[in-house]
Design an enzyme around this catalytic site. Structure first.
Site, PDB file in Angstrom:
ATOM      1  N   GLU A 505      38.775  39.557  37.576  1.00 54.54           N
ATOM      2  CA  GLU A 505      37.623  39.399  38.078  1.00 54.54           C
ATOM      3  C   GLU A 505      37.297  37.907  37.436  1.00 54.54           C
ATOM      4  O   GLU A 505      36.195  37.681  37.003  1.00 54.54           O
ATOM      5  CB  GLU A 505      36.414  40.228  37.158  1.00 54.54           C
ATOM      6  CG  GLU A 505      36.522  41.592  37.739  1.00 54.54           C
ATOM      7  CD  GLU A 505      35.147  42.298  37.424  1.00 54.54           C
ATOM      8  OE1 GLU A 505      34.557  42.173  36.443  1.00 54.54           O
ATOM      9  OE2 GLU A 505      35.288  43.775  37.785  1.00 54.54           O
TER      10      GLU A 505
HETATM   11  C1  FAD Z   1      45.864  44.185  36.098  1.00 54.35           C
HETATM   12  C2  FAD Z   1      45.189  43.403  37.100  1.00 54.35           C
HETATM   13  C3  FAD Z   1      44.448  44.037  38.167  1.00 54.35           C
HETATM   14  C4  FAD Z   1      43.980  43.565  39.150  1.00 54.35           C
HETATM   15  N1  FAD Z   1      42.916  44.167  39.995  1.00 54.35           N
HETATM   16  C5  FAD Z   1      42.550  43.614  41.231  1.00 54.35           C
HETATM   17  C6  FAD Z   1      41.888  44.341  42.270  1.00 54.35           C
HETATM   18  O1  FAD Z   1      41.795  45.624  42.308  1.00 54.35           O
HETATM   19  N2  FAD Z   1      41.691  43.771  43.387  1.00 54.35           N
HETATM   20  C7  FAD Z   1      41.924  42.591  43.640  1.00 54.35           C
HETATM   21  O2  FAD Z   1      41.567  41.986  44.636  1.00 54.35           O
HETATM   22  N3  FAD Z   1      42.695  41.573  42.799  1.00 54.35           N
HETATM   23  C8  FAD Z   1      42.991  42.370  41.549  1.00 54.35           C
HETATM   24  N4  FAD Z   1      43.590  41.552  40.596  1.00 54.35           N
HETATM   25  C9  FAD Z   1      43.736  40.047  40.638  1.00 54.35           C
HETATM   26  C10 FAD Z   1      42.952  39.290  39.785  1.00 54.35           C
HETATM   27  O3  FAD Z   1      41.784  38.956  40.217  1.00 54.35           O
HETATM   28  C11 FAD Z   1      43.760  37.867  39.867  1.00 54.35           C
HETATM   29  O4  FAD Z   1      45.074  38.009  39.067  1.00 54.35           O
HETATM   30  C12 FAD Z   1      42.920  36.685  39.623  1.00 54.35           C
HETATM   31  O5  FAD Z   1      41.782  36.484  40.305  1.00 54.35           O
HETATM   32  C13 FAD Z   1      43.899  35.628  39.110  1.00 54.35           C
HETATM   33  O6  FAD Z   1      44.621  35.294  40.191  1.00 54.35           O
HETATM   34  P1  FAD Z   1      46.033  34.770  39.611  1.00 54.35           P
HETATM   35  O7  FAD Z   1      46.657  36.092  38.908  1.00 54.35           O
HETATM   36  O8  FAD Z   1      47.037  34.750  41.178  1.00 54.35           O
HETATM   37  O9  FAD Z   1      46.371  33.694  38.793  1.00 54.35           O
HETATM   38  P2  FAD Z   1      46.257  32.040  39.395  1.00 54.35           P
HETATM   39  O10 FAD Z   1      45.300  31.905  40.441  1.00 54.35           O
HETATM   40  O11 FAD Z   1      47.755  31.725  39.660  1.00 54.35           O
HETATM   41  O12 FAD Z   1      45.690  31.276  38.006  1.00 54.35           O
HETATM   42  C14 FAD Z   1      46.628  30.783  37.070  1.00 54.35           C
HETATM   43  C15 FAD Z   1      45.910  30.133  36.125  1.00 54.35           C
HETATM   44  O13 FAD Z   1      45.417  29.213  36.542  1.00 54.35           O
HETATM   45  C16 FAD Z   1      43.791  29.093  36.104  1.00 54.35           C
HETATM   46  N5  FAD Z   1      43.342  28.405  37.149  1.00 54.35           N
HETATM   47  C17 FAD Z   1      43.375  28.494  38.658  1.00 54.35           C
HETATM   48  N6  FAD Z   1      42.578  27.697  39.071  1.00 54.35           N
HETATM   49  C18 FAD Z   1      41.791  26.967  38.154  1.00 54.35           C
HETATM   50  C19 FAD Z   1      40.640  26.031  38.027  1.00 54.35           C
HETATM   51  N7  FAD Z   1      40.344  25.393  39.289  1.00 54.35           N
HETATM   52  N8  FAD Z   1      40.417  25.660  37.014  1.00 54.35           N
HETATM   53  C20 FAD Z   1      40.965  25.905  35.685  1.00 54.35           C
HETATM   54  N9  FAD Z   1      41.981  27.090  35.744  1.00 54.35           N
HETATM   55  C21 FAD Z   1      42.335  27.523  36.967  1.00 54.35           C
HETATM   56  C22 FAD Z   1      43.628  30.447  35.964  1.00 54.35           C
HETATM   57  O14 FAD Z   1      42.508  30.726  35.104  1.00 54.35           O
HETATM   58  C23 FAD Z   1      44.881  31.177  35.421  1.00 54.35           C
HETATM   59  O15 FAD Z   1      44.751  30.716  34.103  1.00 54.35           O
HETATM   60  C24 FAD Z   1      43.989  42.142  39.499  1.00 54.35           C
HETATM   61  C25 FAD Z   1      44.965  41.410  38.441  1.00 54.35           C
HETATM   62  C26 FAD Z   1      45.644  42.019  37.556  1.00 54.35           C
HETATM   63  C27 FAD Z   1      46.334  41.296  36.533  1.00 54.35           C
END
Ligand code: FAD
Length: 848
Positions: A505
């Site tokens: 989220e």
């Molecule tokens: C257990 C789990 C359950 C989930 N359930 C769902 C679900 O039901 N439905 C769904 O759609 N998604 C779901 N997700 C997805 C979740 O919302 C994403 O993992 C999340 O949005 C982050 O994306 P990413 O993991 O690709 O990280 P990335 O986008 O690759 O980010 C990597 C890091 O960079 C940071 N970052 C990225 N951009 C910026 C910025 N502009 N400024 C500062 N920091 C930044 C992030 O904070 C993070 O620390 C789930 C994820 C997990 C792990």
């Protein structure tokens, strides 16, 4: 009196009056009248010193000129507007939609620099209805009793079928669904309390229940669905016959979720034997909670209409639709394995899946409105599920750590008695109090109709971060007991789970860096959004009038905040108005002080950095930290009132607010240290910290008082962990710890007898188990007393015990196919489960 002193007195009267008026934010007309009165008095009785006259007239003119509208607009506002337009931050449509989501609440008051406490205090304390209370005490308590973490997480990799069935039968998935569709229609507060209780027991269950009650098909349908869609889906979702999930994230688009490439193309196709206009969907999603077992996917994709079948546009943007998972082309079933917490989560793909147009949530007219829907719902949902999960975890950790450290002895003392351990215990309890307060007060506001977008982001970030800190501290104070995995380890798995809430989220780094302040500054500032809208008004003359009004109100507001920040800092806010005269009075005053300082700093930051503030993430994050600290401190104060101002909780309140306000001070200081415009930073420092950084973090003595609260049975300990599952049962660590803690208090006089006997040389043993036997033989204690002590000692021994395993029990069989690296699923088959006999042996090793 000498002429100089008389002049000085006039000067003081004039500027003191101006500061008083600014401090109290008296409106322009009244200020003009008051200042005019002082000037008149000066003309009649004053010494007519030319210099003072100049100063006075200039000051007075400053107040009056803004009333000369035409002059002001042409000579001041028009050029200012031109410069302002060049400084405007660029904003994408998705950012604009995020800005418009939700409303402002107490966050807006804090942003104003002069919070009206009566507004917060007038909110009723959140309470559970009889039905909600009965649910918590009945099905929720019973479900907790059915959850065996080792079986779920280690043996089975899933909740057992009877637990799934129980969850469906008792409508745990339907807390937000109205009764007319068969749901429970619980308040946000009740929803939060249920999740907190489940989280105190088992992360898999709380995640499984949390998702359908958070952002997902039910919530989307309730807000945006057509009546047909609600009738079609909600009864099934309420009964548990339909299992929902919401699929937004894809391999290319995580944090930048609006960048998804999953597509839906409007075209003609076959649906139930007829040719209809529909959408051909292709997607590749990952990380989707409940996807492996879902019957309906809430799917986010980009909608295109190249043949103009539904309108003039070709590219509609992000759209949300409900897709039954049994349609040809839908792939679900494979699972991710999130940090050893086996709630159902996995990838899903769709290849040329055809659905009719009414699969779009809200029907075809909602095409392209998917992003707006999501951010609007997140503005509420983010305040409930994850923060209450963190609070529930904190409650369990506080309850367990308090008892464990009292029972666990080293160097002949309970480890809780050592100051180093006490420091960690105070943090565990204080942070839990903050989370409880934030969740309860904010959920209460939601139940009163607020949609607090900025507080939601604050709660999401800070509760999950505090949850992580609590988990770290709880691990430390448990020592090896929390490290050795097995059925007897109740800390290891919750500790492993903490990064999950951090990531979902809106991952936390992004939430802190971009959302809390980035969204808050625009949303909550009383004038910035108005100025932006006026500057962007295509009717430039109307824009000029609106901009002029907003700009001059803004200037008055900034002057007032400067006066307030300076005066409050100088006086340590001692004279600032607060709603109560209780022992917490000074904390309200401190919030007043930092609210004014924050408002002033925000204005200068936006004025000097303009659109660049958005990319200066660390500056923006620190301002967000200050706003968060004063928001959370307000929640703590309100929570204390809501709970009936219990005197025994005062140390927790003091520790929490002190910690938060100290953080606010330090983050403001770091902000000023790193602010690129050094003269402005210097000026701000003079106004905000004229006496330096005078606020101190909680004293050690206060920490010790908190240790006393959570290491002994009593109302504060119980209240802090009110929702935690603590039934007295064999597989309930919290209940067993409490039982042993009560015994330790009851038998303290007997232990005292043993210590005395040892001092007198009647018994020699050092170890309690041996002392009991020796004392019984020497008739220092009666037989009945010896039995009581043996029973108590055995219970403590059992609680201190950890698991060990035969080597083959831990060996991986290697029978299971290797997991695929690619997130997209190719098959619905689940990997074959290893069938390793996992016979556990609990070694009741000597723990003392
Ligand atoms: C257990 C789990 C359950 C989930 N359930 C769902 C679900 O039901 N439905 C769904 O759609 N998604 C779901 N997700 C997805 C979740 O919302 C994403 O993992 C999340 O949005 C982050 O994306 P990413 O993991 O690709 O990280 P990335 O986008 O690759 O980010 C990597 C890091 O960079 C940071 N970052 C990225 N951009 C910026 C910025 N502009 N400024 C500062 N920091 C930044 C992030 O904070 C993070 O620390 C789930 C994820 C997990 C792990």
């Amino acid at each position: 009196m000498s002429g100089f002193l008389i002049s000085l007195a006039w000067f003081a009267l004039f500027f003191g009056g101006a500061i008083y008026l600014a401090y109290n934010r008296v409106n322009l007309l009244n200020s003009t009248l008051v200042m005019g009165g002082i000037l008149l008095a000066y003309l009649v009785f004053g010494d007519w010193s030319f210099l003072w006259m100049l100063v006075l007239v200039a000051g007075y003119a400053l107040l009056v000129i803004p009333n000369l509208l035409e002059f002001r607009r042409e000579k001041i506002t028009r050029p200012a507007l031109e410069v302002y337009r060049t400084m405007l931050p660029s904003m994408s449509d998705t950012e604009k939609e995020a800005l418009e989501a939700g409303n402002t609440w107490w966050d807006g008051e804090l942003f104003s620099g002069m919070p009206d406490w009566d507004k917060l205090m007038s909110f009723p304390a959140p309470a559970l209805s009889d039905e909600e209370q009965a649910f918590l005490d009945g099905p929720c308590e019973e479900l907790c009793g059915m959850l065996d973490d080792w079986d779920i997480s280690h043996e089975r990799g899933d909740m057992p079928p009877e637990v799934w069935q129980y969850i469906k039968d008792h409508k745990f998935f339907a807390m937000i669904i109205p009764k007319q569709y068969g749901g429970l229609e619980f308040s946000a507060y009740a929803n939060a309390m249920v999740i907190a209780k489940l989280a105190s027991r088992n992360s898999t269950a709380s995640s499984t229940v949390g998702v359908p009650n958070s952002l997902g098909p039910a919530e989307l349908l309730l807000h945006y669905g057509t009546e047909e869609q609600k009738d079609r889906w909600l009864p099934g979702l309420a009964s548990g016959d339909e299992i929902p999930c919401f699929a937004l994230t894809s391999p290319q688009a995580g944090s930048d979720a609006a960048a998804i490439i999953d597509s839906g193309v409007v075209c003609k196709g076959q649906w139930e034997g007829k040719e209809v206009v529909g959408i051909r969907l292709n997607w590749d999603k990952r990380y989707i909670t409940l996807a492996p077992v879902a019957t309906v996917l809430g799917l986010a994709f980009k909608l295109y209409d190249p043949d103009h079948l539904i309108g003039d546009r070709e590219d509609y943007g992000i759209t949300a639709a409900l897709i039954p998972t049994d349609l040809p082309g839908v792939e679900i079933g494979r699972r991710h394995y999130p940090l050893s917490i086996p709630f159902q989560n996995g990838p899903t793909t769709g290849k040329d899946v055809f659905v009719p147009l009414d699969a779009i949530i809200g029907g075809p007219e909602m095409a392209g409105k998917g992003w707006k829907m999501l951010v609007e719902l997140l503005s509420v949902g983010r305040a409930i599920t994850l923060p209450s999960t963190a609070a529930g975890g904190g409650q369990a950790a506080s309850y367990a750590s308090g008892a464990y450290t009292q029972l666990r002895r080293q160097f002949n003392l309970p480890v809780a008695k050592f100051e180093g351990v006490g420091e960690a215990l105070a943090r565990i309890a204080g942070h839990t109090y903050i989370m409880n307060a934030a969740v309860s007060v904010t959920a209460g506001a939601i139940d009163q109709g607020e949609k607090p977008a900025v507080p939601s982001a604050i709660l999401k970030y800070h509760c999950t971060e505090l949850g992580r800190k609590v988990a770290n501290d709880a691990m430390d104070v448990h020592g090896g007991k929390a490290i050795m995995m097995g059925p007897n380890n109740y800390m290891g798995r919750p500790y492993m789970a903490t990064p999950i809430a951090i990531t979902v989220e809106g991952a936390n780094i992004l939430t802190r860096s971009l959302i809390i302040f980035g969204q808050g500054a625009m949303r909550c500032h009383p004038y910035v959004l108005r100025e932006l809208q006026a500057a962007a008004d295509p009717d430039t003359e109307r824009g000029l009038v609106d901009f002029d009004d907003a700009l001059f109100s803004h200037i008055g507001y900034a002057i007032s905040n400067a006066a307030r920040a300076f005066f409050l800092a100088l006086t340590h806010a001692k004279f600032s108005r607060v709603p109560l005269t209780t022992p917490t009075r000074r904390y309200y005053q401190n919030v007043n002080r930092y609210s004014a300082a924050f408002a002033l700093t925000t204005d200068f930051a936006m004025l000097t950095l303009g659109g660049k503030l958005k990319i200066k993430e660390l500056l923006s994050a620190r301002l967000g930290d200050v706003l968060s600290a004063i928001y959370l401190a307000s929640c703590v104060l309100k929570h204390f009132e809501n709970q009936g101002r219990r005197a025994s909780d005062l140390p927790l309140v003091e520790w929490s607010v002190r910690t938060l306000m100290y953080h606010a001070q330090e983050q403001l200081h770091s902000f000023l240290r790193n602010f690129p415009n050094r003269p402005v930073a210097f000026l701000l420092r003079c106004i905000i910290f004229p006496r330096g950084r005078t606020y101190s973090s909680p004293a050690d003595e206060l920490g010790q008082k908190i240790v006393g609260l959570i290491t002994a049975t009593g109302e504060s300990r119980d209240r802090l962990s009110e929702q935690a599952y603590k039934a007295l049962a064999d597989n309930s660590p919290l209940g067993l710890l409490q039982e042993a803690l009560e015994m330790s208090e009851r038998y303290e006089p007997l232990e005292q007898k043993l210590r005395q006997a040892r001092k007198e040389g009647l018994i020699q043993a050092e170890y309690l188990g041996h002392q009991i036997e020796e004392a019984a033989r020497a008739e220092v204690i009666s037989k009945a007393e010896a039995d009581d002590l043996r029973d108590y000692h055995a219970k403590v021994q059992h609680l201190m015990a950890v698991d060990d395993f035969a080597p083959e029990e831990l060996r991986r069989s290697g029978e299971a196919p290797k997991p695929t690296v690619k997130a997209a699923a190719k098959t619905k088959k689940k990997p074959a489960k290893k069938k390793v006999a996992r016979k556990k042996k609990v070694s009741a090793k000597k723990a003392e």
